[in-house]
Design a protein around this motif. Structure first.
Motif, PDB file in Angstrom:
ATOM      1  N   ILE A  49       0.919  -1.244   0.026  1.00 21.17           N
ATOM      2  CA  ILE A  49      -0.565   0.085  -0.129  1.00 21.17           C
ATOM      3  C   ILE A  49       1.175   0.964   0.405  1.00 21.17           C
ATOM      4  CG2 ILE A  49      -1.869   1.554   1.068  1.00 21.17           C
ATOM      5  CD1 ILE A  49      -2.649  -1.024   1.981  1.00 21.17           C
ATOM      6  N   VAL A  50       0.357   1.943  -0.831  1.00 20.38           N
ATOM      7  CA  VAL A  50       1.157   4.009  -0.726  1.00 20.38           C
ATOM      8  C   VAL A  50       0.532   4.316   0.123  1.00 20.38           C
ATOM      9  CG1 VAL A  50       2.132   5.650  -2.437  1.00 20.38           C
ATOM     10  CG2 VAL A  50       2.431   2.138  -2.661  1.00 20.38           C
ATOM     11  N   ALA A  51       0.535   5.165   0.774  1.00 18.95           N
ATOM     12  CA  ALA A  51       0.265   6.645   1.208  1.00 18.95           C
ATOM     13  C   ALA A  51       0.277   7.311   1.087  1.00 18.95           C
ATOM     14  CB  ALA A  51       0.246   6.166   2.693  1.00 18.95           C
ATOM     15  N   GLN A  52      -0.500   8.384   0.048  1.00 18.34           N
ATOM     16  CA  GLN A  52       0.650   9.356  -0.446  1.00 18.34           C
ATOM     17  C   GLN A  52      -0.061  10.630   0.749  1.00 18.34           C
ATOM     18  OE1 GLN A  52      -1.596  11.723  -3.715  1.00 18.34           O
ATOM     19  NE2 GLN A  52      -0.192  11.086  -4.863  1.00 18.34           N
ATOM     20  N   GLY A  53       0.933  11.842   0.711  1.00 18.11           N
ATOM     21  CA  GLY A  53      -0.240  12.741   1.354  1.00 18.11           C
ATOM     22  C   GLY A  53       0.410  13.808   0.373  1.00 18.11           C
ATOM     23  N   THR A  54      -0.970  15.007   1.244  1.00 24.58           N
ATOM     24  CA  THR A  54      -0.891  16.241   0.142  1.00 24.58           C
ATOM     25  C   THR A  54       0.946  17.019  -0.412  1.00 24.58           C
ATOM     26  OG1 THR A  54      -1.200  17.127   1.465  1.00 24.58           O
ATOM     27  CG2 THR A  54      -3.547  16.192   0.794  1.00 24.58           C
ATOM     28  N   GLU A  55       1.924  16.899   0.250  1.00 25.81           N
ATOM     29  CA  GLU A  55       3.494  17.595  -0.384  1.00 25.81           C
ATOM     30  C   GLU A  55       3.253  17.205  -1.735  1.00 25.81           C
ATOM     31  OE1 GLU A  55       3.248  17.037   4.200  1.00 25.81           O
ATOM     32  OE2 GLU A  55       3.071  16.080   2.389  1.00 25.81           O
ATOM     33  N   GLY A  64      -3.549  14.266  -6.601  1.00 25.47           N
ATOM     34  CA  GLY A  64      -4.282  13.892  -4.463  1.00 25.47           C
ATOM     35  C   GLY A  64      -5.468  13.929  -5.133  1.00 25.47           C
ATOM     36  N   ALA A  65      -5.524  13.497  -3.331  1.00 23.59           N
ATOM     37  CA  ALA A  65      -7.075  14.222  -3.478  1.00 23.59           C
ATOM     38  C   ALA A  65      -7.171  15.524  -2.665  1.00 23.59           C
ATOM     39  CB  ALA A  65      -6.473  13.092  -1.474  1.00 23.59           C
ATOM     40  N   ARG A  66      -7.908  15.703  -2.832  1.00 24.14           N
ATOM     41  CA  ARG A  66      -8.310  17.395  -2.998  1.00 24.14           C
ATOM     42  C   ARG A  66      -8.160  17.371  -1.072  1.00 24.14           C
ATOM     43  NH1 ARG A  66     -11.914  21.492  -5.187  1.00 24.14           N
ATOM     44  NH2 ARG A  66     -12.460  20.283  -7.068  1.00 24.14           N
ATOM     45  N   HIS A  67      -9.139  16.981  -0.092  1.00 17.77           N
ATOM     46  CA  HIS A  67      -8.732  16.622   0.656  1.00 17.77           C
ATOM     47  C   HIS A  67      -8.331  15.784   1.679  1.00 17.77           C
ATOM     48  CE1 HIS A  67     -11.895  19.679   0.474  1.00 17.77           C
ATOM     49  NE2 HIS A  67     -13.309  18.734  -0.428  1.00 17.77           N
ATOM     50  N   GLY A  68      -6.784  15.711   1.231  1.00 21.56           N
ATOM     51  CA  GLY A  68      -5.852  14.694   1.895  1.00 21.56           C
ATOM     52  C   GLY A  68      -5.174  15.354   2.939  1.00 21.56           C
ATOM     53  N   ARG A  69      -4.572  14.547   3.579  1.00 17.05           N
ATOM     54  CA  ARG A  69      -3.078  14.580   5.091  1.00 17.05           C
ATOM     55  C   ARG A  69      -2.179  14.608   4.576  1.00 17.05           C
ATOM     56  NH1 ARG A  69      -6.037  10.676   9.815  1.00 17.05           N
ATOM     57  NH2 ARG A  69      -4.125  12.093   9.975  1.00 17.05           N
ATOM     58  N   SER A  70      -1.350  15.600   5.124  1.00 15.36           N
ATOM     59  CA  SER A  70      -0.247  15.553   4.825  1.00 15.36           C
ATOM     60  C   SER A  70       0.887  14.507   5.134  1.00 15.36           C
ATOM     61  CB  SER A  70       0.626  16.409   6.027  1.00 15.36           C
ATOM     62  OG  SER A  70       0.211  17.807   6.324  1.00 15.36           O
ATOM     63  N   THR A  71       1.751  14.301   4.561  1.00 12.01           N
ATOM     64  CA  THR A  71       2.522  12.642   4.854  1.00 12.01           C
ATOM     65  C   THR A  71       2.654  12.219   6.333  1.00 12.01           C
ATOM     66  OG1 THR A  71       3.485  12.732   2.850  1.00 12.01           O
ATOM     67  CG2 THR A  71       4.301  10.944   3.827  1.00 12.01           C
ATOM     68  N   LEU A  72       3.280  13.239   6.552  1.00 14.48           N
ATOM     69  CA  LEU A  72       3.832  12.772   8.039  1.00 14.48           C
ATOM     70  C   LEU A  72       2.590  11.724   9.101  1.00 14.48           C
ATOM     71  CD1 LEU A  72       6.514  12.440  10.107  1.00 14.48           C
ATOM     72  CD2 LEU A  72       5.567  15.100  10.431  1.00 14.48           C
ATOM     73  N   PRO A  73       1.438  12.427   9.072  1.00 11.93           N
ATOM     74  CA  PRO A  73       0.507  12.288  10.406  1.00 11.93           C
ATOM     75  C   PRO A  73       0.114  11.305   9.138  1.00 11.93           C
ATOM     76  CG  PRO A  73      -0.273  13.920   9.727  1.00 11.93           C
ATOM     77  CD  PRO A  73       1.052  14.194   8.947  1.00 11.93           C
ATOM     78  N   PHE A  74       0.175  11.365   8.475  1.00 12.66           N
ATOM     79  CA  PHE A  74      -0.562   9.742   7.182  1.00 12.66           C
ATOM     80  C   PHE A  74      -0.470   8.336   7.344  1.00 12.66           C
ATOM     81  CE2 PHE A  74      -2.798   8.405   2.624  1.00 12.66           C
ATOM     82  CZ  PHE A  74      -3.688   8.037   4.021  1.00 12.66           C
ATOM     83  N   VAL A  75       0.944   8.362   7.153  1.00 14.78           N
ATOM     84  CA  VAL A  75       1.797   7.776   7.124  1.00 14.78           C
ATOM     85  C   VAL A  75       1.199   6.603   7.826  1.00 14.78           C
ATOM     86  CG1 VAL A  75       3.945   6.122   6.321  1.00 14.78           C
ATOM     87  CG2 VAL A  75       3.372   7.966   5.137  1.00 14.78           C
ATOM     88  N   PRO A  76       1.936   6.886   9.128  1.00 10.19           N
ATOM     89  CA  PRO A  76       1.532   6.044  10.375  1.00 10.19           C
ATOM     90  C   PRO A  76       0.261   6.039  10.597  1.00 10.19           C
ATOM     91  CG  PRO A  76       2.556   8.320  11.522  1.00 10.19           C
ATOM     92  CD  PRO A  76       2.623   7.809   9.443  1.00 10.19           C
ATOM     93  N   VAL A  77      -0.563   5.673  10.508  1.00 12.56           N
ATOM     94  CA  VAL A  77      -1.600   5.860  10.753  1.00 12.56           C
ATOM     95  C   VAL A  77      -2.139   5.190   9.442  1.00 12.56           C
ATOM     96  CG1 VAL A  77      -4.500   6.099  10.536  1.00 12.56           C
ATOM     97  CG2 VAL A  77      -2.986   7.443  11.690  1.00 12.56           C
ATOM     98  N   VAL A  78      -2.138   4.907   8.618  1.00 15.18           N
ATOM     99  CA  VAL A  78      -2.118   3.981   6.934  1.00 15.18           C
ATOM    100  C   VAL A  78      -0.964   2.635   8.166  1.00 15.18           C
ATOM    101  CG1 VAL A  78      -1.868   2.481   5.653  1.00 15.18           C
ATOM    102  CG2 VAL A  78      -2.504   5.642   5.690  1.00 15.18           C
ATOM    103  N   VAL A  79       0.308   2.426   8.627  1.00 12.22           N
ATOM    104  CA  VAL A  79       1.265   1.454   8.420  1.00 12.22           C
ATOM    105  C   VAL A  79       0.271   0.762   9.929  1.00 12.22           C
ATOM    106  CG1 VAL A  79       3.010   1.064   9.888  1.00 12.22           C
ATOM    107  CG2 VAL A  79       3.840   2.679   8.145  1.00 12.22           C
TER     108      VAL A  79
END
Length: 321
Positions: free
Chosen positions: A136-142, A147-162
């Motif tokens: 799974i690739v977790a893509q942040g808005t940076e 990418g998603a219009r209402h996505g999340r930043s990479t730093l908080p998003f990745v560990p949640v997906v992990v």
């Protein structure tokens, strides 16, 4: 030290670094160079145009030097026949991004090919787990490009997906442009990183030289997520996906007026005419917030090794503190 992870073990690659399958940019030479350098190259097939694949796949086969590689598609833009034809070339993985991949999952898995699913929010991440994604690739808005219009930043998003996806390997994507970013991804629990903008600025990239120059000279604060340029050029990208780009005259003129632009055929024709005259880039200059870190145009094969060494050094420094 080495950076062995679940991702490197799955594909038998040396470094936990993957090429984002950027449509029209990540051609056979670039994907092959990344694989040859010890990373995992993904051919950017976009909508699966057969003429483009026929041109780039032989290049990839030669340039990859027998190392594993994959093919990536924009899920919203393809049908099952596109995936079937791609699987005939026996990629190590198929990556699907932006849209519901359900229709294609069994076709990929039935071919014995690894399935990589990119996600931009937790709903997509849960679906990817349920569908049995191998990576799974977790893509942040940076990140640069779409990418998603209402996505999340990479730093908080990745560990949640992990945490959600464990034990499925996760790659971090979005705003990563050097080995320190790769190290940060690993520290967050990811099994590696997927990079796009950094690989646009390489000798093997198919990006226009003017765009490569703009990336080298660009600054993160000059990038902006928008739909203006998709509308102006008549792109069919779904409205839920915006794209991070460098500055552009049409963006300045139509920012916040997307509906007016969509309803104005003269404005869209003006965009086409200006592009034809060379007054504006033929394509938007997609770039991530990490564009400041890009200062040269190396070979992608060399760049993979350089970033891997940087990541090892960064992790070693962190371990001493």
């Amino acid at each position: 030290m080495g950076l062995s992870t679940a991702f490197t073990e799955l594909f038998g690659v040396e470094h936990p670094i993957a090429l984002a399958p950027m449509g029209g940019t990540a051609g056979g030479a670039l994907a092959g160079a990344v694989s040859r350098g010890g990373g995992f190259g993904l051919l950017g097939s976009g909508n699966g145009d057969q003429d483009w694949l026929a041109r780039e796949l032989p290049v990839l086969a030669e340039e990859s030097d027998g190392k594993p590689w994959g093919i990536g598609f924009q899920t919203w833009a393809i049908d099952a026949s596109v995936v079937s034809r791609a699987l005939e070339h026996r990629p190590a993985a198929v990556m699907l991004s932006f849209g519901d991949p359900t229709l294609f999952v069994e076709r990929v898995r039935g071919a014995g090919t690894a399935l990589i699913l990119q996600v931009t929010d937790l709903e997509e991440a849960r679906r990817a787990v349920d569908l049995g994604a191998d990576v799974i690739v977790a893509q942040g808005t940076e990140g640069g490009g779409h990418g998603a219009r209402h996505g999340r930043s990479t730093l908080p998003f990745v560990p949640v997906v992990v945490d959600l996806a464990a034990p499925v390997p996760v790659l971090a994507a979005g705003g990563i442009a050097d080995g320190r970013g790769v190290a940060a991804a690993l520290a967050l629990g990811a099994s590696g990183a997927l990079l796009g903008t950094r690989f646009q600025a390489t000798t093997e990239s198919l990006v226009d030289p003017a765009t490569a120059k703009a990336i080298v000279e660009g600054r993160g604060e000059d990038t902006e997520r928008n739909r203006v340029l998709d509308i102006a050029r008549g792109s069919r990208w779904p409205s839920r996906y915006t794209a991070r780009t460098l500055g552009h005259p049409f963006l300045d003129g139509w920012r916040g007026k997307e509906e007016e632009l969509a309803a104005d055929p003269r404005a869209r024709q003006a965009y086409e005419d200006a592009a034809a005259r060379g007054e504006i880039p033929a394509l938007p200059q997609w770039a991530s917030e990490a564009v400041d870190l890009i200062e040269d145009l190396p070979s992608a094969a060399d760049l993979v090794g350089t970033m891997a060494r940087q990541a090892e050094d960064a992790l070693a420094r962190a371990g001493r503190h």
